[in-house]
Design an enzyme around this catalytic site. Structure first.
Site, PDB file in Angstrom:
ATOM      1  N   ASP A 213      12.675  66.367  75.423  1.00  0.00           N
ATOM      2  CA  ASP A 213      12.806  67.079  74.155  1.00  0.00           C
ATOM      3  C   ASP A 213      13.480  68.437  74.351  1.00  0.00           C
ATOM      4  O   ASP A 213      13.904  69.071  73.380  1.00  0.00           O
ATOM      5  CB  ASP A 213      11.412  67.340  73.552  1.00  0.00           C
TER       6      ASP A 213
ATOM      7  N   GLN B  27       4.902  64.314  70.280  1.00  0.00           N
ATOM      8  CA  GLN B  27       5.430  64.540  68.935  1.00  0.00           C
ATOM      9  C   GLN B  27       4.725  65.730  68.288  1.00  0.00           C
ATOM     10  O   GLN B  27       3.498  65.837  68.309  1.00  0.00           O
ATOM     11  CB  GLN B  27       5.255  63.264  68.079  1.00  0.00           C
TER      12      GLN B  27
ATOM     13  N   LYS C   4      11.982  56.213  67.525  1.00  0.00           N
ATOM     14  CA  LYS C   4      12.319  56.481  68.929  1.00  0.00           C
ATOM     15  C   LYS C   4      12.004  55.255  69.786  1.00  0.00           C
ATOM     16  O   LYS C   4      12.804  54.865  70.646  1.00  0.00           O
ATOM     17  CB  LYS C   4      11.556  57.722  69.432  1.00  0.00           C
TER      18      LYS C   4
HETATM   19  N1  GUN Z   1       8.805  67.218  65.505  1.00  0.00           N
HETATM   20  C1  GUN Z   1       9.938  67.436  64.774  1.00  0.00           C
HETATM   21  N2  GUN Z   1      11.018  67.242  65.541  1.00  0.00           N
HETATM   22  C2  GUN Z   1      10.581  66.888  66.768  1.00  0.00           C
HETATM   23  C3  GUN Z   1      11.244  66.560  67.981  1.00  0.00           C
HETATM   24  O1  GUN Z   1      12.468  66.559  68.112  1.00  0.00           O
HETATM   25  N3  GUN Z   1      10.432  66.249  69.028  1.00  0.00           N
HETATM   26  C4  GUN Z   1       9.078  66.268  68.935  1.00  0.00           C
HETATM   27  N4  GUN Z   1       8.362  65.957  70.031  1.00  0.00           N
HETATM   28  N5  GUN Z   1       8.430  66.574  67.822  1.00  0.00           N
HETATM   29  C5  GUN Z   1       9.187  66.887  66.752  1.00  0.00           C
END
Ligand code: GUN
Length: 293
Positions: free
Chosen positions: A119, A96, A52
């Site tokens: 998100d 995350q 990211k």
């Molecule tokens: N863990 C697995 N997928 C995601 C996601 O799209 N965003 C976040 N913050 N954590 C995750």
């Protein structure tokens, strides 16, 4: 059989975002800024967050990485979230997941300002999405919708079977595909661990979305001829023939499924890259106040 190329599409999206950033810069506007909070040492989470941050650099966004040890208290993490909510330079941020067991993920998600929730995990965004109102869409479902759109996959009246009912993929993609418009207007069946005769349900699908988190779970003889298969899984399994001793596989058994498909996403190189591209699109929307003027 056509491979749905997440690498190509995500590069296209990132080029478009990069051109947007050039325009913003030319008119002296605010450069989009994404912050990511990473707690603990999970190798998978580290890889995802790094990708990211790297994508932000590629498109010219500003990014901040806030890393903390797994023993951080919930109160300390909430304080970080409050700081990001109030920082006028941060347009959007993510925490995350998964978080260490002593931290309540729901409490953290609820603490995030929904206007910065790129998100799309906050119940305000989820509720608005379900009602068809402007909302930050969760990144993986948003990436899948963008993939269907950019490949002009027909969806109206199609029967879509979603395997897995998680809050971040299965449930939201089932809502999005059943909504009015394109991509959408599907008849959706949401299946899960308690579904009776899952193979029979999947056999009725024109579009399969596999998001159950079990390596190579969906088998070739479950697939109707000509179906579109979207594989959301990213699972690392042992493979003695590889130098690393492991390889990545999806939630579908690619070798037996692919021959029956009209279209299928590969793993890696499919949905995973679209998830990151979707997060970047949400960050631009947050900066431009597209969803919440
Ligand atoms: N863990 C697995 N997928 C995601 C996601 O799209 N965003 C976040 N913050 N954590 C995750």
């Amino acid at each position: 059989m056509t491979l749905l190329d997440g690498k190509l599409l995500s590069e296209n999206i990132k080029s478009e975002l990069s051109a947007e950033v050039d325009l913003i810069r030319a008119r002296g506007g605010k450069i989009p800024h994404l912050a990511a909070v990473l707690v603990g040492e999970s190798p998978a989470s580290q890889v995802y967050v790094q990708s990211k941050i790297r994508s932000c650099e590629q498109v010219g966004f500003k990014s901040s990485l806030i890393q903390r040890e797994a023993d951080i208290s919930e109160a300390e993490l909430l304080e970080i979230v409050r700081g990001l909510n109030e920082d006028p330079d941060v347009d959007g941020f993510i925490v995350q997941l998964p978080l260490p067991k002593h931290i309540d993920e729901e409490r953290i998600t609820l603490a995030i300002d929904h206007r910065k929730d790129v998100d799309g995990f906050h119940p305000i965004n989820f509720g608005r999405m379900a009602q068809g109102l402007p909302a930050f869409l969760p990144a993986t479902p948003y990436g899948i919708m963008e993939m269907l759109r950019r490949y002009n996959i027909e969806t109206a009246g199609k029967h879509c079977v979603v395997v897995g009912r998680s809050n971040i993929v299965g449930t939201p993609i089932s809502i999005l595909l059943s909504r009015k418009g394109y991509p959408g207007d599907c008849t959706v069946t949401l299946t899960h661990s308690r579904t009776r005769d899952l193979p029979a349900e999947v056999r009725r699908a024109d579009i399969v979305v596999a998001a159950i988190g079990i390596p190579e779970f969906v088998k070739g003889d479950w697939i109707k001829e000509g179906a579109v298969v979207i594989d959301v899984g990213i699972n690392r399994i042992a493979d003695a023939t590889k130098k690393t001793g492991t390889r990545l596989v999806g939630d579908v058994e690619f070798s037996t499924v692919a021959p029956h498909c009209s279209h299928i996403t590969p793993v890696p190189g499919g949905v995973g890259l679209m998830t990151v591209a979707a997060l970047m699109m949400n960050t631009l929307k947050a900066c431009n106040r597209t969803i919440y003027p």
